[in-house]
Design a protein around this motif. Sequence first.
Motif, mmCIF file in Angstrom:
data_model
loop_
_atom_site.group_PDB
_atom_site.id
_atom_site.type_symbol
_atom_site.label_atom_id
_atom_site.label_comp_id
_atom_site.label_asym_id
_atom_site.label_seq_id
_atom_site.Cartn_x
_atom_site.Cartn_y
_atom_site.Cartn_z
ATOM 1 N N LEU A 10 -4.259 -3.339 -14.437
ATOM 2 C CA LEU A 10 -5.256 -2.871 -15.422
ATOM 3 C C LEU A 10 -5.444 -3.895 -16.521
ATOM 4 C CD1 LEU A 10 -7.072 -0.544 -16.474
ATOM 5 C CD2 LEU A 10 -5.057 0.314 -17.688
ATOM 6 N N ARG B 79 -12.288 -1.403 -9.736
ATOM 7 C CA ARG B 79 -11.452 -0.970 -8.619
ATOM 8 C C ARG B 79 -11.313 -2.105 -7.592
ATOM 9 N NH1 ARG B 79 -10.298 4.001 -9.866
ATOM 10 N NH2 ARG B 79 -11.852 5.476 -10.628
ATOM 11 N N LYS B 80 -12.387 -2.809 -7.415
ATOM 12 C CA LYS B 80 -12.356 -3.935 -6.472
ATOM 13 C C LYS B 80 -11.376 -4.999 -6.964
ATOM 14 C CE LYS B 80 -15.505 -7.430 -4.523
ATOM 15 N NZ LYS B 80 -16.920 -7.901 -4.488
ATOM 16 N N MET C 234 -8.851 -4.511 -9.068
ATOM 17 C CA MET C 234 -7.484 -3.983 -9.002
ATOM 18 C C MET C 234 -6.952 -4.100 -7.584
ATOM 19 S SD MET C 234 -7.460 -0.714 -11.560
ATOM 20 C CE MET C 234 -5.716 -0.496 -11.330
ATOM 21 N N HIS C 235 -7.811 -3.836 -6.639
ATOM 22 C CA HIS C 235 -7.375 -3.975 -5.248
ATOM 23 C C HIS C 235 -6.977 -5.419 -4.971
ATOM 24 C CE1 HIS C 235 -7.357 -3.757 -0.872
ATOM 25 N NE2 HIS C 235 -8.228 -4.768 -0.850
ATOM 26 N N SER D 256 0.804 -1.209 0.000
ATOM 27 C CA SER D 256 0.000 0.000 0.000
ATOM 28 C C SER D 256 0.842 1.266 0.000
ATOM 29 C CB SER D 256 -0.925 0.003 1.225
ATOM 30 O OG SER D 256 -1.761 -1.113 1.171
ATOM 31 N N VAL E 183 -21.360 0.294 -11.749
ATOM 32 C CA VAL E 183 -21.093 -1.087 -11.352
ATOM 33 C C VAL E 183 -19.763 -1.560 -11.921
ATOM 34 C CG1 VAL E 183 -21.874 -3.479 -11.611
ATOM 35 C CG2 VAL E 183 -23.520 -1.675 -11.035
ATOM 36 N N LEU F 35 -3.645 -6.206 -6.873
ATOM 37 C CA LEU F 35 -2.469 -5.575 -6.259
ATOM 38 C C LEU F 35 -2.170 -6.211 -4.900
ATOM 39 C CD1 LEU F 35 -3.170 -1.858 -7.226
ATOM 40 C CD2 LEU F 35 -1.432 -3.392 -8.199
ATOM 41 N N ARG G 168 -12.690 7.072 -17.027
ATOM 42 C CA ARG G 168 -12.909 7.772 -15.756
ATOM 43 C C ARG G 168 -11.614 8.390 -15.242
ATOM 44 N NH1 ARG G 168 -16.677 10.259 -12.530
ATOM 45 N NH2 ARG G 168 -16.184 9.954 -10.313
ATOM 46 N N ASP G 169 -10.551 7.616 -15.217
ATOM 47 C CA ASP G 169 -9.314 8.092 -14.588
ATOM 48 C C ASP G 169 -8.447 8.903 -15.553
ATOM 49 O OD1 ASP G 169 -10.192 6.799 -12.378
ATOM 50 O OD2 ASP G 169 -8.691 5.210 -12.393
ATOM 51 N N LYS H 162 3.122 2.750 -10.460
ATOM 52 C CA LYS H 162 2.579 2.990 -11.796
ATOM 53 C C LYS H 162 2.640 1.716 -12.629
ATOM 54 C CE LYS H 162 3.043 6.174 -15.661
ATOM 55 N NZ LYS H 162 3.813 7.329 -16.176
ATOM 56 N N LEU I 217 0.078 -0.813 -11.328
ATOM 57 C CA LEU I 217 -1.291 -0.441 -11.735
ATOM 58 C C LEU I 217 -1.532 -0.810 -13.186
ATOM 59 C CD1 LEU I 217 -1.794 3.021 -9.997
ATOM 60 C CD2 LEU I 217 -2.989 0.884 -9.497
ATOM 61 N N ILE J 158 -17.225 0.198 -12.887
ATOM 62 C CA ILE J 158 -16.086 0.901 -12.298
ATOM 63 C C ILE J 158 -15.828 0.368 -10.884
ATOM 64 C CG2 ILE J 158 -15.322 3.140 -11.398
ATOM 65 C CD1 ILE J 158 -16.489 4.423 -13.864
ATOM 66 N N PHE J 159 -16.904 0.105 -10.141
ATOM 67 C CA PHE J 159 -16.726 -0.462 -8.805
ATOM 68 C C PHE J 159 -16.025 -1.815 -8.887
ATOM 69 C CE2 PHE J 159 -18.429 -3.354 -5.517
ATOM 70 C CZ PHE J 159 -17.877 -2.756 -4.404
ATOM 71 N N ARG J 160 -16.473 -2.610 -9.822
ATOM 72 C CA ARG J 160 -15.856 -3.924 -9.978
ATOM 73 C C ARG J 160 -14.396 -3.801 -10.429
ATOM 74 N NH1 ARG J 160 -20.855 -7.197 -12.991
ATOM 75 N NH2 ARG J 160 -22.210 -7.275 -11.139
#
Lengths: 162, 318
Positions: free
Chosen positions: A105, A148-149, A151-152, A89, A142, A155, A119-120, A98, A101, A144-146
């Motif tokens: 992605l 980011r979820k 990617m979390h 983190s 939905v 990572l 979006r980004d 970078k 990410l 975008i939420f998925r």
Amino acid sequence: MTSEQYNICVRQFADRVFRFVIKNIRNEADARDIVQQSFEKLWVKHETVEFEKAKSYLFTTAYHTLIDWTRKNSRMDVVEQTPEVVMGSNHYNRFELKDSLNSALQQLSNIQKEVILLRDYEGYSYKEIAGITGISESQVKVYIFRARKNMHKILTQMEKTG
Amino acid sequence: MSINKINYEQFAMDYLEGNLNGQQLRDMEQFLERHPDIKKELEEMELFYLEADEDIVFDQKESLIKETEPEAIIVSGYRKWWLMSSIAVFLIFAITLFMLNMDVDKVHSSDETMVEQKTITSEKQQPSVTIDNNEAITNNDEINTPEEGSNREIIIEKNQEKVVEIKEDVNNDNFIPNSNPIQKEQPVARQAPQSVPTEINPQTPTPEQSKKNEEPVIFAGTDTSSRTTESENNANPKVKHKTESTPIASVELEPIFSETSITKPMEDMQLEVDEQFEIVKVKETRLQKLGLFPEGKRIINRSTLKSVLIPESFASKD
């Protein structure tokens, strides 16, 4: 839109469209072709497209061209590489984060990748992304939420495996 | 809309980004209280945001650039309507202004024509002037030497005070009445008073006779009672009263203003004096033939000539 305004669009948006495309397909030559096709379509319609809406028109065109290209090239879904850097983190410098990410992605689905890039990278609102992609605003949220979820998770997994 | 496990994802991003408020925020919080696993997931979820890689550029921009050309103004909707209306109003205004200028030019042109015509008559001294209806328009105070090569005959109409006919001779020294006239306007033939007894002047000299004498002449009508008006701008030494009747006398006007030029006293002629007449010189005229004057040129006052031309006095002398 005048021809002069069209040329302004080329200078302002060509790089950004190219980044959006190449982040999705990771093929430089094909990405250039998609950018070329997108601007050619804009030129054909430049007399009817208002200058203020040229950017949205370009990204919408690029998005649909990208979809067509994806359908023809199934390799889009191939995960190309495993991230070499495990990301924690707060323990990685900017360049390491970078790269991580970008690696994460590429593991997203196409639609998640597309909407999160819009979006980004471009700062489009959910409503604007819905307009470009042709899906509902709720679906954009939905996806975008998925994205980011996922990617979390990716990572975090990189950090654990790294 | 109630939030449940099926639709909570579309509210999750707004919840994480702090964009929910009011009823939706309360509904989301109630949902998370009912589903602690989802609440834990969201609390532990670390949001990563992508940044655009500025190093990635499209290096073929020039191939996309199009040549710019002068393009027509693209207007639409009410802008086009306003533009067309403005053009129409401008054109109407311009045409109206143009038409007004045309009318003014016409007026000026007609005025200039009149002035030019009058200028011709005033600048070019005429050796002979024909006056209708016994109009006396001579004023020897303004008489000048006739312009060389411009021996003309001018007919002046009563009460209009304008030149209606200009007749020009080829040779100034050989004046021929009514020969090759340059018609500026159709001469107005006016009927002379019929009171002139033509039988009184059986040998009245004609213009042809004057031509033989190579002298401009004055043809004076016999009805001198109607000579009540006098023109201000006539400066011709040779005046002819144009009438339908035969002239009874042919005299030559000379710019001689001195009464000392009179070689014979008026009393001797027993003629009446009329102030409207100027000094005239009588050459070979009907008056001489009638014995009113001796041979040779005589200088008489115009008033005497008028008196001579009065039928009663003429008849009495005859």
